[in-house]
Design an enzyme around this catalytic site. Sequence first.
Site, short mmCIF file in Angstrom:
data_model
loop_
_atom_site.label_atom_id
_atom_site.label_comp_id
_atom_site.label_asym_id
_atom_site.label_seq_id
_atom_site.Cartn_x
_atom_site.Cartn_y
_atom_site.Cartn_z
N GLU A 266 36.97 36.53 34.26
CA GLU A 266 37.57 37.73 34.85
C GLU A 266 36.80 39.00 34.47
O GLU A 266 37.38 40.00 34.06
CB GLU A 266 39.05 37.84 34.44
CG GLU A 266 39.88 36.67 34.98
CD GLU A 266 41.38 36.83 34.79
OE1 GLU A 266 41.80 37.47 33.82
OE2 GLU A 266 42.12 36.27 35.62
N ASP A 339 46.90 28.89 35.90
CA ASP A 339 47.22 30.08 35.10
C ASP A 339 48.71 30.23 34.82
O ASP A 339 49.36 31.07 35.45
CB ASP A 339 46.70 31.34 35.81
CG ASP A 339 46.79 32.57 34.93
OD1 ASP A 339 47.10 32.43 33.75
OD2 ASP A 339 46.54 33.68 35.44
N GLU A 367 55.00 36.33 32.22
CA GLU A 367 54.23 36.96 33.30
C GLU A 367 54.63 36.42 34.68
O GLU A 367 54.83 37.18 35.61
CB GLU A 367 52.74 36.75 33.07
CG GLU A 367 51.88 37.26 34.22
CD GLU A 367 50.39 37.05 34.02
OE1 GLU A 367 49.98 36.54 32.96
OE2 GLU A 367 49.63 37.41 34.94
C1 GCV Z 1 44.68 38.90 29.54
C2 GCV Z 1 45.88 36.12 33.82
C3 GCV Z 1 46.59 37.41 33.57
C4 GCV Z 1 45.70 38.42 32.89
C5 GCV Z 1 45.17 37.77 31.60
C6 GCV Z 1 44.42 36.51 31.97
C7 GCV Z 1 43.91 35.77 30.73
O1 GCV Z 1 44.92 36.27 34.80
O2 GCV Z 1 47.10 37.92 34.77
O3 GCV Z 1 46.45 39.56 32.60
O4 GCV Z 1 44.34 38.66 30.89
O5 GCV Z 1 45.28 35.64 32.64
O6 GCV Z 1 44.61 34.87 30.29
O7 GCV Z 1 42.86 36.10 30.24
#
Ligand code: GCV
Length: 689
Positions: A266, A339, A367
């Site tokens: 990411e 995820d 989340e």
């Molecule tokens: C901390 C997902 C979440 C992100 C998170 C990422 C990760 O994509 O939406 O907020 O980033 O996972 O676990 O690195």
Amino acid sequence: MRTIASIVLLFCIAQPANAETGHELWLRIHGVDPVKVICSGNSPTLSIAVRELEQGWGGEAGASVVLAVKPDKSIKGDGYRLTASGVQANTELGILYGVYEMLRRQQTGQPNRETVSNPSYERRVLNHWDNPDGSVERGYAGRSIFWRGGDDSLVVTEKDRALWLEYARANASIGINGSVLNNVNASPQILSKQYLARVKEIADILRPYGIKTYLSVKFSSPSLLGGLKTSDPLDPQTVQWWEAKVKEIYSLIPGFGGFLVKANSEGQPGPQDYGRTHADGANMMADALKPYGGIVMWRAFVYRSEDKDRARQAYSEFMPLDGKFRDNVIIQVKNGPVDFQPREPFSPLFGAMKKTSVMPELQITQEYLGQSMQLVFLAPMWEECLKSDTYQEGPGSTVARSTDGSLFQQKHTAIAGVANIGLDANWCGHHFAQANWYAFGRLAWNNGLSSEKIADEWIRLTFAPNEKEPAAESKSAGWVGSLLIPVKEMMLQSREAAVNYMMPLGLHHIFAGNHHYGPGPWFAPKGIRSDWTSPYYHQADKDGIGFDRTRRGSNAVIQYHEPLASQFNDPTTCPEIYLLWFHHLPWTYKTKSGRTLWDELCYRYDTGVQQVRRFQKIWDRVEPHVDAQRFGEVQSKLRRHYRDAQIWKDACLLYFQQFSRLPIPYDIERPVNDLEDLMRIDLKLSHHN
Ligand code: GCV
């Protein structure tokens, strides 16, 4: 006499139930009886153990308890033995954990039988996604308890210290022994002198409670913070920079745990930026930490937009590196391959990496499961993952066994949970979200515990009438039947309910963009990478719905060991809970119930909404047994929960109906909202956080 009795009775009835903020968590029961503690040593950790017994004793009044640090081969790591006379352990921490267990048994009405209890994992770690400015990524319980922005951001106050102490105690009481203090999307600042000074202050408070401090680090810190030209892991200057930084950290923080790294994921920098592998990057850091006993937790959460199936990628990238990591590196793998979705099959990396230590990463913060608005108890989801059979070493090779050292020789074992903790008075935003913190700790200690047992304990500790209160007796009458049993049932059903009203039958990642709270099966803004849109995951069209991961599709099934690969590949043998995860099927496909796929989807969405309605009714009835504050707060969250479950159902059914062109079965409640309205409103806008 009778008059006095009537006055007392009147007092009990008229007395409003004491308000509780929830700040005391599961540690709200205080003992009243005296106890004599005989302890074989003296240290900060042992003093805590003695104090806990003296303040929390609920056993026989005046009893003597012996705490003995004495070697015993059947006790492993910081495990303990509970004996008729007290606690025995190899380490001081073992004594502390034994004391907490002894008190828990008293408070939950379990007999204090002689037992040995050893931790499933050596490291039981909370990951805080807290940023230096005090915000918390995916945090729904207020700002960070460790960091704040502003001019005084690094000043340590007495209030900070008091809170960190409470935090340490809560964690120790459930066996958590590590905290990563900052976000995996790490700022290089965290390794600066000023920030390390604050980390030291936190670590000093956590240490007596057995909690090691860890930091998330940004891979390019040598360049960003140290001004080096490169952060190439094979460059001697980079290596030296990390060695010097690690030395500095250990001089400040004895017993520092190590680093957590999100690399080439990411947008985060990583070794691949320099043409190196994850192993090159992780090993370089591991070598720097090794002399001090530190470890690297290297995340396998990687995916690229070019690949046609995100679910395959971690496996494809990490499997070729199996056996190439140092023994103080642990690969941290999210429970599912995508995820933290409401339901995913387990990640195929579990059990497959046989020559590398692998640790599960669970997400405690909700989340994707209603954040702090919805009551969703996550233990059943984690239990489902830990008990999944990978078949990698024959039947019985569960995810639990393939990560806790019982299947493979791992130098280190660990499990991580992304914390749901913030500055809110009740720590977690929703009173019931505390149960998820609690459950993570209990499962990290014993990965074979059932969700039912965990829920039972937590409810007793969190809601049992406090015996010191004047109204205790009237409140406790019928408490088990009126509160414990129904609330437990509600908790145990809550995750399945969320799956039903959000993403039944293997659907996944159809959230509204970015905030991941409400529904957004239509979410696909122009120009965004396709794997960040919902249609990428549900693939709905006029012919059907679901992601084809079979041999004819992306072939993600091949990453699972037989018999799973074949089982998942065939829709008739694929467990229905994963049907649309692995298959793209016609709307008229016959499901196990005999209904068509479309009808079954309608039915599941509707069931989810009805389940939440039932939760409301269950909660309304517990009013006489809960203090007014917590009762009211949970009741109001449930109202919102129900409304949003309905929105999920309406949004998904009306949206998918555009493709299926089939009627919603007549025995199911019609949607009450319009699709156009639902697509316009953004549920998060009305979210209180
Ligand atoms: C901390 C997902 C979440 C992100 C998170 C990422 C990760 O994509 O939406 O907020 O980033 O996972 O676990 O690195």
